[in-house]
Motif scaffolding. Structure first.
Motif, PDB file in Angstrom:
ATOM      1  N   PHE A 184       0.835  -1.214   0.000  1.00  0.00           N
ATOM      2  CA  PHE A 184       0.000   0.000   0.000  1.00  0.00           C
ATOM      3  C   PHE A 184       0.860   1.250   0.000  1.00  0.00           C
ATOM      4  CE2 PHE A 184      -3.599  -2.639   1.673  1.00  0.00           C
ATOM      5  CZ  PHE A 184      -4.420  -2.391   0.589  1.00  0.00           C
ATOM      6  N   LEU A 185       1.884   1.194   0.841  1.00  0.00           N
ATOM      7  CA  LEU A 185       2.756   2.357   0.983  1.00  0.00           C
ATOM      8  C   LEU A 185       3.430   2.680  -0.341  1.00  0.00           C
ATOM      9  CD1 LEU A 185       4.919   3.019   4.018  1.00  0.00           C
ATOM     10  CD2 LEU A 185       5.980   3.217   1.806  1.00  0.00           C
ATOM     11  N   GLN A 186       3.905   1.614  -1.001  1.00  0.00           N
ATOM     12  CA  GLN A 186       4.613   1.805  -2.254  1.00  0.00           C
ATOM     13  C   GLN A 186       3.719   2.459  -3.309  1.00  0.00           C
ATOM     14  OE1 GLN A 186       6.469  -1.916  -2.845  1.00  0.00           O
ATOM     15  NE2 GLN A 186       8.062  -1.140  -4.151  1.00  0.00           N
ATOM     16  N   ARG A 187       2.417   2.132  -3.234  1.00  0.00           N
ATOM     17  CA  ARG A 187       1.514   2.646  -4.262  1.00  0.00           C
ATOM     18  C   ARG A 187       0.927   3.993  -3.886  1.00  0.00           C
ATOM     19  NH1 ARG A 187      -1.721  -2.921  -5.419  1.00  0.00           N
ATOM     20  NH2 ARG A 187      -0.001  -4.040  -6.407  1.00  0.00           N
ATOM     21  N   SER A 188       1.129   4.418  -2.639  1.00  0.00           N
ATOM     22  CA  SER A 188       0.506   5.659  -2.195  1.00  0.00           C
ATOM     23  C   SER A 188       1.340   6.860  -2.653  1.00  0.00           C
ATOM     24  CB  SER A 188       0.406   5.665  -0.670  1.00  0.00           C
ATOM     25  OG  SER A 188       1.703   5.735  -0.138  1.00  0.00           O
ATOM     26  N   THR A 189       0.795   8.050  -2.475  1.00  0.00           N
ATOM     27  CA  THR A 189       1.563   9.263  -2.792  1.00  0.00           C
ATOM     28  C   THR A 189       2.816   9.310  -1.941  1.00  0.00           C
ATOM     29  OG1 THR A 189      -0.222  10.207  -1.521  1.00  0.00           O
ATOM     30  CG2 THR A 189       0.120  11.076  -3.751  1.00  0.00           C
ATOM     31  N   PHE A 190       2.671   8.864  -0.696  1.00  0.00           N
ATOM     32  CA  PHE A 190       3.813   8.843   0.218  1.00  0.00           C
ATOM     33  C   PHE A 190       4.953   8.026  -0.388  1.00  0.00           C
ATOM     34  CE2 PHE A 190       5.582   6.621   4.140  1.00  0.00           C
ATOM     35  CZ  PHE A 190       6.443   7.646   4.444  1.00  0.00           C
ATOM     36  N   GLY A 191       4.604   6.801  -0.845  1.00  0.00           N
ATOM     37  CA  GLY A 191       5.615   5.924  -1.430  1.00  0.00           C
ATOM     38  C   GLY A 191       6.254   6.551  -2.653  1.00  0.00           C
ATOM     39  N   ARG A 192       5.416   7.163  -3.503  1.00  0.00           N
ATOM     40  CA  ARG A 192       5.968   7.759  -4.720  1.00  0.00           C
ATOM     41  C   ARG A 192       6.861   8.938  -4.381  1.00  0.00           C
ATOM     42  NH1 ARG A 192       3.904   4.976  -8.661  1.00  0.00           N
ATOM     43  NH2 ARG A 192       1.898   3.984  -8.303  1.00  0.00           N
ATOM     44  N   ALA A 193       6.493   9.658  -3.331  1.00  0.00           N
ATOM     45  CA  ALA A 193       7.338  10.777  -2.908  1.00  0.00           C
ATOM     46  C   ALA A 193       8.689  10.254  -2.421  1.00  0.00           C
ATOM     47  CB  ALA A 193       6.644  11.560  -1.796  1.00  0.00           C
ATOM     48  N   LEU A 194       8.654   9.110  -1.715  1.00  0.00           N
ATOM     49  CA  LEU A 194       9.921   8.527  -1.236  1.00  0.00           C
ATOM     50  C   LEU A 194      10.819   8.177  -2.419  1.00  0.00           C
ATOM     51  CD1 LEU A 194       8.913   6.106   1.675  1.00  0.00           C
ATOM     52  CD2 LEU A 194       9.769   8.434   1.813  1.00  0.00           C
ATOM     53  N   VAL A 195      10.216   7.588  -3.458  1.00  0.00           N
ATOM     54  CA  VAL A 195      10.999   7.235  -4.643  1.00  0.00           C
ATOM     55  C   VAL A 195      11.578   8.507  -5.269  1.00  0.00           C
ATOM     56  CG1 VAL A 195      10.907   6.208  -6.936  1.00  0.00           C
ATOM     57  CG2 VAL A 195       9.691   5.132  -5.051  1.00  0.00           C
ATOM     58  N   ALA A 196      10.789   9.557  -5.276  1.00  0.00           N
ATOM     59  CA  ALA A 196      11.266  10.817  -5.835  1.00  0.00           C
ATOM     60  C   ALA A 196      12.489  11.307  -5.066  1.00  0.00           C
ATOM     61  CB  ALA A 196      10.161  11.869  -5.786  1.00  0.00           C
ATOM     62  N   ILE A 197      12.435  11.160  -3.732  1.00  0.00           N
ATOM     63  CA  ILE A 197      13.582  11.571  -2.914  1.00  0.00           C
ATOM     64  C   ILE A 197      14.795  10.736  -3.276  1.00  0.00           C
ATOM     65  CG2 ILE A 197      14.507  11.665  -0.575  1.00  0.00           C
ATOM     66  CD1 ILE A 197      11.667  12.239   0.387  1.00  0.00           C
ATOM     67  N   ARG A 198      14.573   9.432  -3.483  1.00  0.00           N
ATOM     68  CA  ARG A 198      15.685   8.561  -3.822  1.00  0.00           C
ATOM     69  C   ARG A 198      16.317   8.988  -5.145  1.00  0.00           C
ATOM     70  NH1 ARG A 198      13.863   2.748  -5.306  1.00  0.00           N
ATOM     71  NH2 ARG A 198      13.443   3.722  -7.298  1.00  0.00           N
ATOM     72  N   MET A 207       9.927  20.143  -6.293  1.00  0.00           N
ATOM     73  CA  MET A 207       8.560  19.774  -6.668  1.00  0.00           C
ATOM     74  C   MET A 207       7.586  19.929  -5.501  1.00  0.00           C
ATOM     75  SD  MET A 207       8.762  18.754  -9.811  1.00  0.00           S
ATOM     76  CE  MET A 207       7.426  17.640 -10.180  1.00  0.00           C
ATOM     77  N   GLY A 208       8.091  20.328  -4.353  1.00  0.00           N
ATOM     78  CA  GLY A 208       7.199  20.578  -3.230  1.00  0.00           C
ATOM     79  C   GLY A 208       7.056  19.405  -2.287  1.00  0.00           C
ATOM     80  N   ILE A 209       7.924  18.387  -2.412  1.00  0.00           N
ATOM     81  CA  ILE A 209       7.883  17.272  -1.467  1.00  0.00           C
ATOM     82  C   ILE A 209       8.608  17.690  -0.193  1.00  0.00           C
ATOM     83  CG2 ILE A 209       8.753  14.937  -1.055  1.00  0.00           C
ATOM     84  CD1 ILE A 209       8.308  14.440  -4.054  1.00  0.00           C
ATOM     85  N   ARG A 210       7.978  17.411   0.931  1.00  0.00           N
ATOM     86  CA  ARG A 210       8.623  17.800   2.197  1.00  0.00           C
ATOM     87  C   ARG A 210       9.623  16.718   2.552  1.00  0.00           C
ATOM     88  NH1 ARG A 210       3.252  19.381   5.344  1.00  0.00           N
ATOM     89  NH2 ARG A 210       4.548  20.324   6.962  1.00  0.00           N
ATOM     90  N   VAL A 211      10.816  16.900   2.014  1.00  0.00           N
ATOM     91  CA  VAL A 211      11.836  15.855   2.076  1.00  0.00           C
ATOM     92  C   VAL A 211      12.128  15.428   3.505  1.00  0.00           C
ATOM     93  CG1 VAL A 211      14.239  15.340   1.589  1.00  0.00           C
ATOM     94  CG2 VAL A 211      12.859  16.542  -0.106  1.00  0.00           C
ATOM     95  N   ALA A 212      12.407  16.394   4.374  1.00  0.00           N
ATOM     96  CA  ALA A 212      12.827  16.085   5.740  1.00  0.00           C
ATOM     97  C   ALA A 212      11.769  15.239   6.438  1.00  0.00           C
ATOM     98  CB  ALA A 212      13.059  17.374   6.502  1.00  0.00           C
ATOM     99  N   ARG A 213      10.509  15.684   6.316  1.00  0.00           N
ATOM    100  CA  ARG A 213       9.431  15.014   7.011  1.00  0.00           C
ATOM    101  C   ARG A 213       9.260  13.578   6.513  1.00  0.00           C
ATOM    102  NH1 ARG A 213       3.561  17.449   8.288  1.00  0.00           N
ATOM    103  NH2 ARG A 213       2.732  15.408   7.797  1.00  0.00           N
ATOM    104  N   LEU A 214       9.311  13.418   5.222  1.00  0.00           N
ATOM    105  CA  LEU A 214       9.090  12.089   4.663  1.00  0.00           C
ATOM    106  C   LEU A 214      10.223  11.128   5.019  1.00  0.00           C
ATOM    107  CD1 LEU A 214       7.505  12.715   1.187  1.00  0.00           C
ATOM    108  CD2 LEU A 214       6.457  12.172   3.365  1.00  0.00           C
TER     109      LEU A 214
END
Lengths: 334, 323, 392
Positions: A184-198, A207-214
């Motif tokens: 679920f996490l991987q498919r959620s916006t949260f998961g996609r944001a994590l991949v973006a950070i990677r 892009m507006g992702i709150r890197v530190a928080r995530l």
């Protein structure tokens, strides 16, 4: 929401069925290996969120495990503490007396580990790559040294006599929960944001992702499940000591992940199973060959060769699916 | 302070004296950390790779001088406790050092050639896992070949306590400090003043440009590994001289501490490795005056603190990410 | 609908909690014996951090098994020894214990040296009703894990206290310093009980220093000890550390008038050569003395030297004895039955082994005296024997 609940029910019933089946028909030794596989899956899948999805290289997983194991054992186990000044042994009955206390104790252990994840995550956010790896390694070592000196949890002696609560049922249930929540996490916006950070931290931030928080949230998520796995392992071994959670344990989990393919959930699962079963299988080879110690040498060689010839791991970042299988089979569509 | 010195009980020592003594102990300990740390720092500087196998090179350094000594009959014999080996002459001590340095240099280059070079273009994580694999291989191979039980190392130099005024150190510790200082200075001069040194700096600055400028990159990386391994070999023999038992797992803790020292000082910087090593050694010893129980945690607490304040280490250059 | 689902889940979780943690029952009995062989299990670590101790123990066990099989086996059946490496890890100890118990179905299991690993294996054997005899796990909690768990070595509390009694009463020492390995339960256990007893007798612990596993440089600890001018230094560590510690203690100028004292971990053929004379005049407690003139001990030492080309350590001697203890128990039980062998083990009296004559007490621990040996030249000379009742 309904689907989540349904999945949970399916998983729990499945775990129950498998537990019954294992108990009735399967040899205890094999059951034990299956249980260890379940725990390894929780560890590898949870570390995959930190290392694989978010790209934060953590070497502190064993530290989180230790916290989970000790905290849960603190609630379920009769403590016998030797007072080194008076020579008296103080006996304290378990806080949660009875099998009902196991799951609450595990969850408290997981939460304690998650809290530690928060504590580690926030300050180490500024660090990248190898520096983060070293800082988390340092964190793990500090946890071990602290535990070695806490007389109330047995210091170097550790805690013996954990109750026999870690049945296949609970291990498989938690493994299921961990895998499903990771999907679920991987498919959620949260998961996609994590991949973006990677992929590119700077770009993600723009892009507006709150890197530190995530990043901190990824740490907390990983730490929580590592704590759970630690608690399960403790109750399976029925004795814990600081040396069980040394930094080699963290490395073992990283190796599982890299073997399967960093960033691939199914890869993590396969890596966990292979690296739990392989040493057991090699045990007989070692015995036959009459070369004590060759097991670890083979393990190391396999690791080096795998990295040289397939550095992205068995699956790379892909997931194992029927489609992929079909494609890999000879004559399949490319 | 003077009061503290004055209240010394007969035969005992005051706190101030004890602290001074601990600083001296720490310098000796730190010199060894520094010698090993150099290997980590140089490799990281060039390849951005944490060479986890470096601690094992240090362990093998000790074994590479143990075996020649054994074949020449300078070691004690557990089968025959009455056998007293001959005193090791100075030229043999020299030979043992050279032998260990040569073997380790070769080993370092071998590891680079077969384990790390094929991975130079893949992800850094893959290289790191390979390094862990090499470390496990050398450790476990060591256990198989040398057996796990510790070996008694021959007495290269008869140990005695030397009074240096306020503090006392054993002669072997003084040798460690002196040799380490000479080697580190020599290495620094080598990197700063010679052509191969310049090539190393060029590779560490930008490997592709260095190659375009005609630098033999592969050769330079091989040389980096060789030099790092030589320093580790010297550390291995020096430590075996001071603490004369060796075992296949001795590189584990020493390697980890030395690595921490390298990161403290700023990984990639040779003076940083020296500073980090000394800082770690002295802090551990001084904290040890009050509690040896927690002294071991100091290394890691110090590491995290320094990383938080200055993520690139004390003398490291901080690189800004370009967009 | 949703409420119903949640309710169903809550109910099922409760239901599963109640039965999910079922305790598998004991399967007592079982023989582990075939027509002409009897299966015994051994698990010690021959790889990993404590490989040295496991290898020594295994050598002792192998020697005893070889001797017994040559002499006709146990009640006419040869021993089929199933050995697995516990690899110095608690998980692996648990795994191999399960393998011995459920795959090999051994009659009796022997093992582990380290208490931490014995503790991981003990519940498995207890659950399967298989007697387990540890040759050298000294932590008191090991045999508390169940009625099938035995040991044939002394406990930390007895050994630590005996050392304290010897230092205080025999040597007349009043100011003791301790240097312990903080990661090793054996070491901290001995240190704690020495400390307690020495203080109870009226002595003073002037310094209690610790070091981390794998440390080879003890300058900080020794500087602290030296500053407190103790008249005896207690080193509850294994021989590899003691060899280095003793040299560095003497190297820092603590004189021969301050002897060192330790436990059975000191015993090794490597101790004297590796410590290069620094231990001259020091003492340690041990199960036996290799110099013991008795025929039994000398035969063992000779046999061991012939097979392995080195003198046996105390761990090898305990490994040797544990096989003979099992043999005696099986013979006294009269048949190859786990429950009967267990009872025979519990009732074992006056067993004459190379590590002394001992009986198993009501806590399933061995009651045996400790011999204090003095190091002189290249010999361990017995100076005093301390009985369990002497330290009460």
């Amino acid at each position: 929401m309904h689907r989540t609940l349904l999945l949970l029910v399916v998983g729990v019933s499945l775990a129950f069925g498998v537990d019954w089946f294992l108990g009735e028909f399967i040899e205890e030794y094999v059951v034990r290996i299956i249980n260890l596989c379940g725990i390894a899956i929780i560890l590898a899948v949870s570390l995959n969120v930190i290392n694989g999805l978010c790209g934060q290289f953590s070497l502190g997983h064993a530290g989180f495990m230790a916290i989970g194991a000790y905290v849960s054992a603190y609630f379920t186990t009769t403590l016998r503490v030797l007072n080194t000044e008076t020579g008296e042994t103080v006996v304290r009955a378990p806080l949660f007396d009875g099998a009902w206390g196991f799951v609450p104790a595990l969850l408290i252990g997981g939460m304690a580990a998650a809290a530690a994840g928060l504590v580690v995550g926030v300050p180490t956010l500024r660090l990248k790559g190898d520096y983060l790896a070293i800082a988390t390694l340092g964190f793990g070592e500090i946890v071990i040294i602290m535990l070695t000196n806490f007389e109330s949890v047995g210091a170097a002696r550790g805690l013996p006599g954990l109750p026999n609560y870690a049945s296949s049922f609970w291990i498989l249930t938690f493994a299921w929960i961990c895998v499903v929540s990771s999907v679920f996490l991987q498919r959620s916006t949260f998961g996609r944001a994590l991949v973006a950070i990677r992929e590119n931290e700077l770009a993600a931030e723009v892009m507006g992702i709150r890197v530190a928080r995530l990043k901190v949230m990824a740490f907390i998520y990983g730490a929580f499940f590592a704590g759970l796995a630690g608690g399960l392992l403790g109750h399976l071994l029925r004795t814990i000591s600081p040396s069980t959670f040394g930094f080699m344990k963290s490395i073992e989990v990283v190796v599982m992940l890299v073997l399967g393919g960093l960033g691939s959930l199914t890869g993590a699962i396969v890596g966990a199973i292979v690296l739990t079963v392989l040493p057991e299988a090699l045990r007989d080879v070692e015995q036959q060959a009459k070369l004590p110690g060759i097991r670890m040498v083979v393990y190391a060689l396999v690791l080096i060769l795998l990295m040289i010839f397939r550095p992205q791991g068995i699956f790379g970042q892909r997931e194992l699916s029927l489609k992929l299988l079909r494609r890999l089979l000879p004559g399949g569509r490319k | 302070m003077l009061e503290l010195l004055a209240t010394a009980e007969p035969g005992g020592t005051s706190l101030a004296q004890a602290l001074l003594q601990q600083v001296a102990n720490g310098i000796a300990k730190g010199s060894v950390y520094a010698l090993i740390a150099v290997g980590y720092t140089m490799v990281y500087g060039v390849l951005q790779l944490i060479n986890f196998a470096h601690g094992e090179v240090y362990m093998l350094g000790a074994y590479f001088s143990y075996y020649p000594a054994k074949w020449m009959g300078y070691t004690t014999d557990p089968e025959d406790p009455t056998f007293v080996p001959a005193k090791v002459p100075l030229y043999v001590v020299g030979f043992l050092f050279v032998c260990s340095m040569a073997c380790c240099a070769f080993l370092g280059m071998l590891i680079e050639r077969f384990a790390y070079r094929p991975l130079r273009n893949s992800s850094r994580l893959a290289a790191l896992i390979t390094a862990i694999g090499v470390s496990l291989l050398l450790q476990n191979g060591g256990i198989m070949l040398f057996k796990a039980d510790p070996r008694g190392f021959p007495t290269l130099i008869e140990q005695s306590s030397v009074d240096l005024g306020l503090v006392a150190l054993t002669n072997t510790k003084i040798i460690i400090v002196v040799v380490a200082a000479v080697m580190m200075t020599g290495l620094h001069l080598f990197v700063q003043k010679t052509r191969p040194g310049a090539a190393m700096r060029a590779c560490s600055f930008d490997m592709r440009t260095a190659r375009l400028m005609g630098v033999n990159v592969d050769g330079t990386i091989g040389l980096t590994f060789a030099i790092g391994s030589i320093m580790a070999a010297v550390a291995g023999v020096l430590v075996a001289m001071d603490q004369p038992t060796i075992d296949p797992l001795m590189g584990l803790m020493a390697g980890l501490k030395a690595f921490v020292a390298a990161v403290l000082g700023g990984i990639g910087s040779i003076p940083g490795a020296a500073l980090g090593g000394l800082l770690l050694g002295v802090t551990e010893s001084v904290v040890g005056t009050f509690s040896t129980t927690y002294a071991e945690a100091v290394a890691f607490v110090l590491l995290i603190l320094v990383l938080l304040v200055k993520p690139s280490g004390l003398l490291g250059k901080s690189g800004r990410e370009k967009v | 609908m949703r409420k119903a689902l949640i309710l169903a889940i809550a109910l099922s979780v409760l239901f599963f909690t109640a039965i999910g943690c079922k305790d598998k029952g004991n399967e007592a009995g079982g023989s582990g014996a075939t027509e002409d062989t009897v299966k015994l299990g051994l698990y010690v670590s021959t790889t990993g951090k404590i490989a040295t101790f496991g290898t020594d123990t295994k050598n002792g066990v192998d020697l005893a098994v070889e001797e017994i099989n040559k002499a006709g086996g146990i009640k006419g059946k040869t021993i089929d020894l199933r050995f697995y490496d516990a690899a110095s890890k608690a998980e692996e100890a648990g795994n191999v214990a399960t393998k011995l118990a459920t795959q090999d179905k051994v009659l009796v299991a022997m093992g582990e040296v380290a208490s931490g690993l014995s503790l991981a294996a003990a519940p498995v054997f207890e659950q399967n009703g298989i007697p387990m005899v540890s040759p050298s796990s000294t932590n008191p909690t090991v045999t508390q894990q169940g009625k099938n768990i035995f040991r044939i070595c002394f406990l930390d509390d007895f050994q630590g206290s005996a050392c304290a009694v010897f230092a205080y009463k025999e040597l007349g020492k009043r100011k003791a310093a301790i240097i312990r390995n903080q990661d090793d339960p054996y070491s901290t256990g001995l240190a704690d009980y020495f400390r307690l007893k020495f203080k109870a007798l009226g002595g003073e612990i002037v310094a209690d220093e610790s070091y981390k596993e794998g440390t080879k440089e003890f300058a900080s600890q020794i500087t602290n000890v030296k500053a407190k001018t103790p008249d005896i230094i207690f080193l509850p560590c294994y021989y590899n550390d003691v060899a280095l510690l003793s040299q560095q203690i003497r190297g820092q100028g603590i004189g021969d008038d301050v002897p060192m004292l330790g436990g059975d971990g000191w015993e090794s053929a490597n101790l004297i050569p590796n410590s290069k004379g620094a231990l001259e005049g020091s003492y340690f407690g041990n199960h036996y003395s290799p110099e013991d003139p008795s025929e039994h001990v000398q035969a063992f030492v000779k046999g061991y030297k012939a097979k392995y080309n080195t003198a046996p350590s105390s761990l090898a001697a305990l490994g040797y004895d544990v096989v003979y203890v099992v043999k005696k128990a099986i013979e006294e039980a009269g048949e190859f039955d786990r429950a009967k062998v267990r009872d025979a083990l519990a009732a074992l009296k006056d067993f004459k082994g190379v590590t002394g004559t001992f009986s198993i007490d009501e806590h399933r621990d061995a009651r045996k005296p400790i011999s204090i040996l003095k190091i002189q030249g290249d010999k361990f000379l017995p100076v005093k024997q301390i009985q369990p009742q002497d330290v009460k």
